[in-house]
Design an enzyme around this catalytic site. Sequence first.
Site, short mmCIF file in Angstrom:
data_model
loop_
_atom_site.label_atom_id
_atom_site.label_comp_id
_atom_site.label_asym_id
_atom_site.label_seq_id
_atom_site.Cartn_x
_atom_site.Cartn_y
_atom_site.Cartn_z
N ASP A 185 46.88 65.58 44.38
CA ASP A 185 47.19 65.04 45.71
C ASP A 185 45.91 64.45 46.29
O ASP A 185 44.82 64.67 45.77
CB ASP A 185 47.70 66.17 46.62
CG ASP A 185 48.02 65.68 48.03
OD1 ASP A 185 48.66 64.63 48.16
OD2 ASP A 185 47.62 66.34 49.01
N SER A 186 46.06 63.72 47.39
CA SER A 186 44.90 63.16 48.09
C SER A 186 44.03 64.26 48.70
O SER A 186 42.87 64.03 49.01
CB SER A 186 45.35 62.23 49.19
OG SER A 186 46.17 62.92 50.11
N HIS B 167 52.15 67.06 53.52
CA HIS B 167 51.67 67.84 54.67
C HIS B 167 52.82 68.26 55.60
O HIS B 167 52.69 69.22 56.34
CB HIS B 167 50.72 67.00 55.54
CG HIS B 167 49.31 66.91 55.03
ND1 HIS B 167 48.95 66.10 53.99
CD2 HIS B 167 48.16 67.51 55.46
CE1 HIS B 167 47.64 66.20 53.79
NE2 HIS B 167 47.14 67.05 54.65
N CYS C 89 51.90 63.89 45.70
CA CYS C 89 51.50 63.08 46.84
C CYS C 89 52.52 61.96 46.93
O CYS C 89 52.76 61.25 45.95
CB CYS C 89 50.10 62.50 46.56
SG CYS C 89 49.58 61.22 47.73
N GLU D 96 45.70 68.80 59.57
CA GLU D 96 44.36 69.17 59.09
C GLU D 96 43.51 69.78 60.21
O GLU D 96 42.55 70.50 59.95
CB GLU D 96 43.67 67.97 58.44
CG GLU D 96 44.51 67.47 57.27
CD GLU D 96 43.73 67.00 56.06
OE1 GLU D 96 42.62 66.50 56.24
OE2 GLU D 96 44.25 67.14 54.94
N CYS E 120 56.04 63.48 53.10
CA CYS E 120 54.59 63.61 52.93
C CYS E 120 54.36 65.10 52.73
O CYS E 120 54.95 65.92 53.44
CB CYS E 120 53.86 63.10 54.18
SG CYS E 120 52.10 63.55 54.22
#
Lengths: 270, 270
Positions: free
Chosen positions: B12-13, B188, B75, B154, B186
């Site tokens: 993932d990023s 997240h 991702c 984040e 996504c």
Amino acid sequence: MNDKNAAIGVFDSGVGGLTVAREIIRQLPEESITYFGDTARVPYGSKSKDTIIRYSRQIIRFLKTKNVKAIVVACNTASAFALDTIEKEIDIPIIGVVKPGAKSAVESTKNKRIGIIGTEGTIKSELYTQYIHSIDPEITVVGKACPLFVPLVEEGMLHDSVTDEVASRYLESMKEENIDSLILGCTHYPLLRSTVGKIMGPEVNLVNPAYETAISLDGLLRQNGIRADKDAKPEYEFYVSDAEEKFKEFANSIMPLHIEKINQINIEEY
Amino acid sequence: MNDKNAAIGVFDSGVGGLTVAREIIRQLPEESITYFGDTARVPYGSKSKDTIIRYSRQIIRFLKTKNVKAIVVACNTASAFALDTIEKEIDIPIIGVVKPGAKSAVESTKNKRIGIIGTEGTIKSELYTQYIHSIDPEITVVGKACPLFVPLVEEGMLHDSVTDEVASRYLESMKEENIDSLILGCTHYPLLRSTVGKIMGPEVNLVNPAYETAISLDGLLRQNGIRADKDAKPEYEFYVSDAEEKFKEFANSIMPLHIEKINQINIEEY
């Protein structure tokens, strides 16, 4: 010997450094600028020192292929993390935004209490504090990281109740510190000047390091005998590491000139 | 021939893909995982297709040095932009999160109206829409990019009035679309499940592609005869491209195991 009419290389993690380029254009209108925005690897603020030094070295190698006569690190995180290292490795004049910003804040404070807001990297590095203390060790410096400011600016939410609320929270502790000078320690933050000013009140002077950086750059160029001729015709070139469309839109919304061409390069090749 | 007890490479990023790794651990507890988070170049969501393909190729070259038996592109942006290209170049099974997520949403919708939220890159690619239409062309798909969700997660603002306000704005148009199924497009976003659920209401089914990806992965491994032995002792390895501390803290806050060691590598060397 550098050509005095060569361009000044200016770089940032992305669009933020354009606030510095804008100030250079305003104060030194005969100087040409070659700008690089590392849009493929933005943001720098949450990345480590080693990574930022590696990225800065690549960018300087790229800018030198464009024969720039001097370099402006128009990114607070890169100035804080990488400038000390890279200025030892380079044979042309180089300047960051941290020292000029710190100097300006020291000159403006009356009660010797300065605040500094920036990315996590800039605040944790404590480099602003170090520079301020090297000028006047009696000054109290209060730092606060504001990680959401960059994404909010990049979303265009410059005048917005969400941004107001986020800013109020970030600045709540700062307001209790009785500072009279606040450094906008990230090149995106001058775009939130009115939001921050409203919260901090008129008694707190907001310091934009871009302004003082352009003044220092003028001095550095004169000192090295490479200030462009008064009648030089300036040229502006823009390079980015990711797709140009988004950068172009943002750049044209804040710059005093119309930018037609943006060039995308692969920075990892440098 | 791959070793069936070799690890599955998951990338993932940054930290988002951990929600996928977490689901694989839950559903396939005997499988080992080698995770890579591209924390030096996060976020991917606002970057271009070419850049994401280049990054994905580097990561796959790295994961192959770790002898992984299969790869999960955990991702959405990389699945949307790079999977079609890289699956032609690779000699081990590879799976993304977009197809399983799309399939699950199609199975769950009753009124044939599906919503999808994700990064700018994922939404603009329209890949979810294409997959959904390849299964059932009569379904209406409504997409909405939510660029501030990743920075808010984040920042740890999972349950917060600012996040509520930002989510309300992003989802306002979505609420008028009468969808009955919403893809959290996504990795997240599952961490904002309760915020999104509160706004969309109980009548909208929230689809987490991680869940369906783990099911599809199980099938893919069996099909290739490389499912780990039932009594295999799984090993988990974590690699990042930037400093490990921040990743470690986040990982330990959401993973069902304690992560002691995180390895930092220079992904640009691959």
